[in-house]
Design a protein around this motif. Structure first.
Motif, short mmCIF file in Angstrom:
data_model
loop_
_atom_site.label_atom_id
_atom_site.label_comp_id
_atom_site.label_asym_id
_atom_site.label_seq_id
_atom_site.Cartn_x
_atom_site.Cartn_y
_atom_site.Cartn_z
N MET A 152 16.67 44.25 -22.14
CA MET A 152 18.09 44.23 -21.85
C MET A 152 18.80 43.45 -22.95
O MET A 152 18.40 42.36 -23.31
CB MET A 152 18.34 43.56 -20.50
N ILE A 153 19.84 44.02 -23.48
CA ILE A 153 20.63 43.37 -24.50
C ILE A 153 22.06 43.24 -23.98
O ILE A 153 22.63 44.18 -23.43
CB ILE A 153 20.63 44.17 -25.82
N ILE A 154 22.60 42.05 -24.12
CA ILE A 154 23.98 41.81 -23.68
C ILE A 154 24.90 42.14 -24.84
O ILE A 154 24.72 41.64 -25.96
CB ILE A 154 24.15 40.35 -23.23
N ILE A 214 30.02 40.38 -22.29
CA ILE A 214 30.55 39.01 -22.44
C ILE A 214 32.00 38.95 -21.98
O ILE A 214 32.41 38.03 -21.27
CB ILE A 214 30.43 38.55 -23.91
N GLU A 215 32.78 39.93 -22.35
CA GLU A 215 34.19 39.96 -21.95
C GLU A 215 34.32 40.09 -20.43
O GLU A 215 35.18 39.45 -19.82
CB GLU A 215 34.92 41.10 -22.67
N LYS A 216 33.48 40.90 -19.82
CA LYS A 216 33.52 41.06 -18.37
C LYS A 216 33.12 39.76 -17.67
O LYS A 216 33.76 39.33 -16.71
CB LYS A 216 32.60 42.20 -17.93
N SER A 253 33.99 31.94 -30.08
CA SER A 253 33.29 31.57 -28.85
C SER A 253 32.54 32.76 -28.27
O SER A 253 31.45 32.60 -27.73
CB SER A 253 34.28 31.02 -27.82
N GLU A 254 33.14 33.94 -28.35
CA GLU A 254 32.46 35.15 -27.86
C GLU A 254 31.16 35.39 -28.62
O GLU A 254 30.14 35.72 -28.01
CB GLU A 254 33.38 36.37 -27.99
N GLU A 255 31.21 35.23 -29.93
CA GLU A 255 30.02 35.44 -30.75
C GLU A 255 28.93 34.43 -30.41
O GLU A 255 27.76 34.77 -30.28
CB GLU A 255 30.37 35.37 -32.24
N LYS A 256 29.32 33.16 -30.23
CA LYS A 256 28.35 32.13 -29.86
C LYS A 256 27.75 32.43 -28.49
O LYS A 256 26.55 32.30 -28.28
CB LYS A 256 29.02 30.75 -29.83
#
Length: 95
Positions: A1-3, A8-10, A23-26
């Motif tokens: 499983m890959i996120i 991340i946004e959800k 922050s999203e990338e981290k």
């Protein structure tokens, strides 16, 4: 499983978090590392291993909760700096 970024946004929306691009990338990198670590755990052979409810075999060292002699109402109020017939009187804390 890959996120992915959409996940991340959800998750951020459900958590009521506002993440900027950095922050999203981290978060994406960190969560994918967690998923990879959990996938490694799935490789461990746990056949015949009983599930744990505690991490150690130590037993509770607490005594039984048995009611013993307690103070009477008058004894409890006897040494209070301020009290009325039934209650302790304490300085006002909130306005």
């Amino acid at each position: 499983m890959i996120i992915d970024k959409e996940s991340i946004e959800k998750i951020a929306h459900l958590s009521r978090l506002e993440l900027d691009e950095t922050s999203e990338e981290k978060m994406l990198k960190s969560m994918n590392e967690i998923v990879e670590w959990v996938a490694k755990l799935e490789e461990v052979d746990t056949e015949g291993v009983a599930p744990l409810t505690h991490m150690t075999d130590e037993q509770s060292v607490w005594r039984e909760d048995i009611a013993k002699h307690t103070l009477s109402h008058d004894e409890g109020l006897k040494n209070a700096p301020k009290h009325d017939k039934d209650f302790f009187k304490v300085p006002k804390v909130l306005d």
